[in-house]
Design an enzyme around this catalytic site. Structure first.
Site, short mmCIF file in Angstrom:
data_model
loop_
_atom_site.label_atom_id
_atom_site.label_comp_id
_atom_site.label_asym_id
_atom_site.label_seq_id
_atom_site.Cartn_x
_atom_site.Cartn_y
_atom_site.Cartn_z
N PHE A 128 0.85 -1.20 0.00
CA PHE A 128 0.00 0.00 0.00
C PHE A 128 0.88 1.24 0.00
CE2 PHE A 128 -2.35 3.51 1.88
CZ PHE A 128 -3.48 3.51 1.06
N ASP A 215 9.09 2.68 1.92
CA ASP A 215 7.90 3.40 2.35
C ASP A 215 7.74 3.16 3.85
OD1 ASP A 215 5.41 4.31 3.03
OD2 ASP A 215 4.40 3.55 1.23
N LYS A 245 2.43 9.96 8.57
CA LYS A 245 1.70 9.51 9.77
C LYS A 245 2.28 9.98 11.12
CE LYS A 245 -1.06 5.93 7.70
NZ LYS A 245 -0.72 5.10 6.57
C1 PLP Z 1 -0.98 5.37 5.13
C2 PLP Z 1 0.08 4.96 4.18
C3 PLP Z 1 0.31 5.68 3.00
C4 PLP Z 1 -0.54 6.84 2.57
O1 PLP Z 1 -0.45 7.91 3.44
P1 PLP Z 1 -1.53 9.12 3.33
O2 PLP Z 1 -1.05 10.11 4.32
O3 PLP Z 1 -2.87 8.53 3.66
O4 PLP Z 1 -1.47 9.62 1.94
C5 PLP Z 1 1.36 5.29 2.19
N1 PLP Z 1 2.12 4.23 2.51
C6 PLP Z 1 1.92 3.50 3.64
C7 PLP Z 1 2.82 2.36 3.95
C8 PLP Z 1 0.88 3.83 4.51
O5 PLP Z 1 0.67 3.10 5.60
#
Ligand code: PLP
Length: 399
Positions: A128, A215, A245
């Site tokens: 994701f 990521d 986050k």
């Molecule tokens: C939540 C998340 C995203 C997206 O972040 P947003 O602030 O919602 O755009 C991307 N990569 C990972 C691994 C995530 O957990």
């Protein structure tokens, strides 16, 4: 809920109005235990005094100017991120998806500077990376892509954990520019990278002159018990890292951090943002990192993880419906043998906030400041909840 809101979420029937630490209160005054942290965001808990103070003081001083001027707090936060990551340059944005967009742009720029046309980025199944057009194309989940075709191109996909599949792609494509990977797949079902996977990617990226891009939007900022998920594997330093986050404890901030050959790729005109890295969010980011350091929250996250996981493993040891308790630090998954989405609502009824991902995995993302008593409450509530639910289902089957 409000009919003037686009129905992008199946919302739970509760509205919170106040929080403190790992506790939240709803509109009726009922109190809840927060084991989700707004999906890995409020790692320091709600209404954390240092954060509140930083926000109030900065709001009275200066909130926004523009990235066409110097921003002191941005420079300070970049210095601190460089120090704790071992990386060297930072671009600030407003979200995780934006941080990944910057990473994808860096990878493409890197390729074009080497005269590679049509560059490809290797991404993982069940990954994701966000909901923007490029990041949903990078995401390994057809449900997230459905209805938004044509998808942005330039991605090659391999199974998570499969180094041999990456090597096979390297053998047939001469236009690969980067690998994008999560140290633990959060949305994909709380799957930690198999041991050696990240180091193997690092080696392949060195061999082929690709960028290794991690990521860490969910795994970063202490969530796993280290500053960053990649730090659990020795000898791994990525070229690009995405953060968001937990970095702002609730104020919207993202960051794309780069090292080595990726650090100097962007030149004036290549990328930008109006809001990204304003004085308010960057001061809060600095405060988050300082509080984690001052209060020893990396070690605390590890200890809490050990306590919670031991409690869950003991509680579920004679529960055949629970296949596995897995994760890293305070990103914990309880894998059930069948879909369990309805547990989110049932947990809420018992005053506990959890999440279910990948259909049958309970995901726990407790704040790093949760007390031992709250951790024990989380374990006992969850164990009882799952056992009651399984017993109910079994009763229905045999009726
Ligand atoms: C939540 C998340 C995203 C997206 O972040 P947003 O602030 O919602 O755009 C991307 N990569 C990972 C691994 C995530 O957990």
């Amino acid at each position: 809920m409000n009919s003037h809101l686009m129905p992008t979420y199946n919302r739970q029937p509760v509205t919170f109005v106040r929080g403190e630490g790992a506790r939240l209160w709803d509109t009726t005054g009922r109190v809840y235990l927060d084991a989700l942290s707004g999906i890995a965001v409020t790692g320091l808990g709600h209404a954390q005094p240092d954060i509140s103070e930083a926000i109030c003081d900065q709001a009275k001083t200066l909130i926004h100017t523009s990235n066409v001027y110097g921003i002191e707090w941005q420079a300070k936060l970049a210095d601190k991120l460089a120090e704790i990551s071992g990386m060297s340059s930072v671009f600030f944005c407003n979200s995780g998806a934006e941080a990944n967009e910057a990473a994808i742009k860096l990878a493409r720029l890197f390729a074009h500077q080497k005269k590679i046309e049509n560059p490809q980025i290797i991404v993982m199944e069940t990954s994701f990376h966000g909901r923007t057009l490029a990041t949903l194309a990078a995401t390994g989940n057809p449900l997230i892509q459905k209805g938004f075709e044509p998808l942005v191109g330039g991605f090659l996909r391999v199974p998570y954990g499969d180094l041999a599949a990456i090597e096979q792609l390297a053998a047939v494509h001469d236009n690969i520019t980067a690998v994008l990977v999560e140290p633990v797949q959060g949305e994909g079902g709380v799957r930690p990278a198999p041991k050696g996977f990240l180091r193997g990617i690092r080696t392949l990226c060195d061999q082929h002159d690709w960028l290794m891009m991690v990521d860490e939007v969910q795994t970063g900022i202490g969530r796993t018990g280290r500053w960053f998920g990649f730090q659990h594997e020795e000898g791994v330093l990525p070229d690009v890292m995405s953060l968001a986050k937990g970095l702002g404890n609730g104020v919207p901030i993202g960051a794309s951090v780069a090292a080595g050959k990726a650090a100097k790729l962007f030149a004036p005109g290549n990328h930008g943002t109006t809001f990204g890295g304003n004085p308010l969010v960057c001061r809060v980011g600095c405060t988050v990192l300082n509080v984690i350091e001052r209060d020893g929250l990396l070690a605390r996250a590890s200890d809490l993880s050990t306590r919670i996981r031991a409690g869950l493993i003991a509680g579920f040891q004679s529960e055949p419906a629970v296949l596995e308790v897995r994760g890293l630090g305070l990103l914990i998954g309880v894998v059930l043998d069948h879909p369990c989405g309805e547990l989110v609502r049932r947990a809420l009824d018992r005053g506990l906030l959890i999440n279910v991902t990948a259909g049958s995995v309970i995901r726990l993302l407790p704040p790093l400041i949760m007390t031992d008593e709250q951790a024990d409450e989380l374990v006992s509530t969850l164990v009882a909840l799952v056992q009651d639910w399984v017993a109910e289902n079994t009763a229905q089957v045999t009726d």
